[in-house]
Every structure is written in structure tokens, then in C-alpha cells.
Design an enzyme around this catalytic site. Structure first.
Site, mmCIF file in Angstrom:
data_model
loop_
_atom_site.group_PDB
_atom_site.id
_atom_site.type_symbol
_atom_site.label_atom_id
_atom_site.label_comp_id
_atom_site.label_asym_id
_atom_site.label_seq_id
_atom_site.Cartn_x
_atom_site.Cartn_y
_atom_site.Cartn_z
ATOM 1 C CD GLU A 220 52.189 -10.333 9.225
ATOM 2 O OE1 GLU A 220 51.801 -10.020 10.366
ATOM 3 O OE2 GLU A 220 51.428 -10.481 8.266
ATOM 4 C CG HIS B 52 47.546 -14.500 7.370
ATOM 5 N ND1 HIS B 52 46.482 -15.293 7.758
ATOM 6 C CD2 HIS B 52 47.163 -13.222 7.584
ATOM 7 C CE1 HIS B 52 45.500 -14.531 8.181
ATOM 8 N NE2 HIS B 52 45.874 -13.261 8.085
ATOM 9 C CG ASN C 121 50.068 -3.224 6.491
ATOM 10 O OD1 ASN C 121 49.269 -3.145 5.547
ATOM 11 N ND2 ASN C 121 49.983 -4.148 7.431
ATOM 12 N NE ARG D 142 38.540 -11.646 6.998
ATOM 13 C CZ ARG D 142 39.863 -11.726 6.877
ATOM 14 N NH1 ARG D 142 40.401 -12.647 6.133
ATOM 15 N NH2 ARG D 142 40.643 -10.877 7.509
ATOM 16 N NE ARG E 185 49.999 -7.598 4.880
ATOM 17 C CZ ARG E 185 48.798 -7.690 5.421
ATOM 18 N NH1 ARG E 185 48.278 -6.667 6.076
ATOM 19 N NH2 ARG E 185 48.114 -8.804 5.327
#
Ligand code: AMP
Length: 404
Positions: free
Chosen positions: A384, A178, A10, A239, A89
Site C-alpha cells: 500500500e 483496504h 500512516n 472483528r 493514508r
């Protein structure tokens, strides 16, 4: 020697997370993180068989150096020859990819073209793919896309209420992110409830530094809170999540902000950090409220819980029944305060938290946290990396049998 391990990478612009995984059961044989890449402070942490090793990276401090250092450790542990494939990823697959995909030059070009939609992520993911290709030249590489799980959304969920030509000509639509995490927890929830995944309906809340809520119908994503970019939806660590788009024009036209400053404000200075004025880290904000009764910390937590609860309630419009509400991600898996705060606002939907069970589900422990009269509420630690390893292995095993 059996080649059946998957190296999962990743790659961020200055970081590289990696895990070596046995895809059948998710066992992690080695994992680690290279950080501050491209700077003199570049370093790499590798954990193998419980032993942690942390060291500085040599010049040129880049992703390839990090991968070469990783390969040295793999060779020392005699694990390098067991690597069957590398799973990457990749954040944005646009409308091109709804499945894991073998990396070819054409796929790399498409990922590169999609950088327009994910300028912070796709270029970094490509750096990881190129660096891994340079080091492991004969090992197949697979891209697993964060957006892929959401490609099942119906048009009414992904088209914005703006001129349709912007979708047709420029691909402006909701993509969602996600996806790998929502997919994983939905599969796990179906197993826990002993239901077939294609007959299971969930709302899953992935709450970490980035946050998203997804409606899952018959095992497929039918709507999600993140949009064209990972800025929409619920409030996150730094965010903003949803704001009145008019605020952007107000900032630019009345307050003299540039577009770049507005982008920075909404991506990096908002959310839990912006409201609390303290931190983007939920633990620090909780601590500040619980020990010092800091009112801005409380406000940040209240807004966070309220917005997630509103988002969960809104996604019931996508479903006709619901088998469970699922919490995952760093906050969803660990914060009893946030989970209770969210569930407390969902009593009209018959969700009620059991305090003792809520307290018991932390630090990687999965379980249900609902009272007896409530609909099921599950806490499921996400994984993940395992999904990427499993999907990479499956894709390649369908083409070639695993080599002895
Ligand atoms: P992630 O991006 O999934 O790694 O999640 C990071 C977020 O999880 C940060 O805001 C952390 O503060 C939060 N987090 C991790 N552990 C806890 C905890 N025990 N209580 C509250 N928040 C936590």
C-alpha cells in the site's frame, strides 16, 4: 539535488508508520514505526539502509515529536532535501473522494466531518496530517483514501436493504476499505497475466488482521465485503464480520449489554480471538491446532476459511468471467493452511490448489498456486505504501514538474 522521494505516513491514534519511497520503483530507502505515542513508553524504530535503530521518544511523546525525530534521521542521511511530497493514508473519504487529493484546509475539514463514519481512524489520520504540516511546512501533502477504489461500486452493491432516507440523509451505505491494497494486487495480477487492467476480472482476498474480499470487474471494484464500517463481511482477527443483527438486540435487551459493550465485543473480542479463546494471531492458532490438536483453534480456522470461501463464491454474482483469485495480506501471503482450506471449498468454481506451489509462496514471494486444471490463483504481497507514494507523485507531477 533531485526532489523525487515521497514520505508515506500512516497515522493511528497512538502509532505512526512511515516509509520513504522512490515512487518509480517502490524502493524503500527508510521505514519505521513510532508506537505507544502519548504515553511515557513512546518509542520509535527506524530502519535505514538495513540498519535498525530503536529509541525512546522525548516529551511530549506525541506524533509531532515522532516526526521531528524522523526528520533528524532524514537529515543525517541527507535524505530530507530529496522529499518531494508527503502521502498520507486516510481511511475514510466517504463519497467525496475517489482520487488522491491535495490536502487543503477544506479537505481537512471534510476528513474531520467524515470522522462520524470512521471515529477510530479519521481523527488519527488528521493528527498525522497536522503534525507533518507543522514540521514540513512547505512540502505538499496528499491524502490517499482507503475507500477511494470502491467508489466505482454500483448502487445495488452499496445500498443496504434499509430505508433509503438513511443513505440520503446520513450517508449510510457500503464504502469498503483496504481499497489501496485491492487496487495494487489487481494491477500486479494484470501484469503477471499480461492482460490490460481494464479488461481484467478478479476476486481479491485481503486477509490480515482486518480482512476483506473484493470483486474487480474490468479493473474496477464492483463489490466488497467491508461496509459502512470495517466490521462487516468475513470473520477477522478480533472483528466478528457478518452476524445476525438480531444478536445485537438480544445482547442488549436480554443480556443487559450496553451499546458500548456490544461494540467492544464485536470489534475487539470476536473473530479468530473470540472463537479460539487464544489469540487473534493466525500463527498462534495454527500452532495450537498443529501441535496440540486444540479443537477450538481448529474451529476458529475452519470458520475463517469457510466464511472467506463463501464470500469469494458470493462475489462471482458480480462478474461474468474471472481471470484469477488473488490472496494478499499477512494471512493471505503466508498461511499455506488457510489458503488450502479456502480453496478446498471452491472446487465447484474450478479452483484447485497445487500443494507444492502453495508451500513455495510465503514470506514475500509472489506466484501462482493453482494446479494445471484450475483457474489461476495468485499470491501477491501487497504494498500500500508504494501505491500511496506513486499516486502522490503522479498527482503533483501533473500539476508541477518535479523540482531539480
Ligand atoms: P496483517 O494485518 O496484514 O499484517 O496480517 C497479520 C496476520 O497475518 C496475523 O494474523 C498473523 O498471524 C498472520 N500471519 C503472518 N505471517 C503468517 C504465517 N507465516 N502463517 C500464518 N499467518 C501469518
Amino acid at each position: 539535488m533531485k526532489k523525487n522521494l515521497i514520505l508515506v505516513l500512516n497515522c493511528g491514534s497512538s502509532s505512526l508508520k512511515f516509509s520513504l519511497i522512490r515512487p518509480e520503483n517502490g524502493e524503500t530507502l527508510l521505514s519505521g514505526l513510532a508506537e505507544r505515542l502519548l504515553s511515557e513508553q513512546a518509542s520509535i524504530k527506524i530502519k535505514v539502509r538495513g540498519q535498525k535503530n530503536h529509541r525512546a521518544l522525548p516529551r511530549p511523546f506525541d506524533h509531532q515529536t515522532a516526526i521531528m525525530t524522523l526528520v533528524e534521521t532524514l537529515a543525517l542521511q541527507q535524505l530530507n532535501l530529496q522529499i518531494f511530497a508527503i502521502g498520507h493514508r486516510v481511511v475514510h473519504g466517504g463519497e467525496h473522494y475517489c482520487m488522491p487529493t491535495l490536502v487543503t484546509e477544506e479537505v481537512k475539514n471534510t476528513i474531520n466531518n467524515l470522522s462520524q463514519l470512521a471515529p477510530l481512524h479519521n481523527p488519527a489520520n488528521l493528527i498525522g496530517i497536522n503534525a507533518a504540516e507543522a514540521v514540513f511546512n512547505d512540502v505538499p501533502q496528499v491524502a490517499v483514501f482507503d475507500t477511494a477504489f470502491h467508489q466505482t461500486m454500483p448502487e445495488k452493491a452499496y445500498i443496504y436493504g434499509i430505508p433509503y432516507s438513511l443513505y440520503q440523509e446520513h450517508g449510510i451505505r457500503r464504502y469498503g476499505f483496504h481499497g489501496t491494497s485491492h487496487y495494487f494486487v489487481a494491477q500486479q495480477a494484470a501484469k503477471i497475466l499480461d492482460k490490460a487492467i481494464n479488461k481484467s476480472n478478479f476476486i481479491s482476498a485481503h486477509l490480515g488482521n482486518g480482512c476483506s474480499v473484493t470483486a474487480i470487474k474490468n479493473g474496477e471494484s464492483v463489490d466488497t465485503s467491508l461496509g459502512l464500517t470495517p466490521l462487516e463481511g468475513v470473520m477477522m482477527g478480533t472483528r466478528s464480520g457478518d452476524v445476525d443483527p438480531g444478536i445485537i438486540f438480544h445482547l442488549i435487551n436480554q443480556l443487559g449489554y450496553t451499546a458500548a459493550q456490544v461494540s467492544h465485543l464485536l470489534h475487539k473480542e470476536s473473530g479468530l480471538l473470540g472463537v479460539s479463546g487464544l489469540s487473534n494471531d493466525c500463527r498462534e492458532i495454527e500452532e495450537s491446532w498443529l501441535t496440540n490438536k486444540n479443537p477450538r483453534a481448529k474451529l476458529a480456522l475452519d470458520i475463517f476459511c469457510y466464511r472467506v470461501a463463501k464470500s469469494i463464491a458470493s462475489f462471482t454474482a458480480s462478474l461474468t468471467s474471472i481471470d484469477a483469485l488473488i490472496f494478499t495480506g499477512g494471512i493471505g501471503e503466508n498461511s499455506t493452511l488457510i489458503r488450502a482450506g479456502i480453496i478446498g471449498q471452491l472446487s465447484l468454481l474450478n479452483f484447485f490448489v497445487a500443494n507444492d506451489k502453495n508451500q513455495a509462496c510465503c514470506f514475500g514471494k509472489a506466484g501462482n498456486i493453482n494446479t494445471d486444471i484450475s483457474r489461476p490463483i495468485l499470491v501477491i504481497p501487497t504494498n500500500e505504501e508504494w501505491v500511496i507514494a506513486e499516486q502522490t507523485s503522479q498527482l503533483l507531477s501533473n500539476n508541477t514538474s518535479i523540482k531539480e
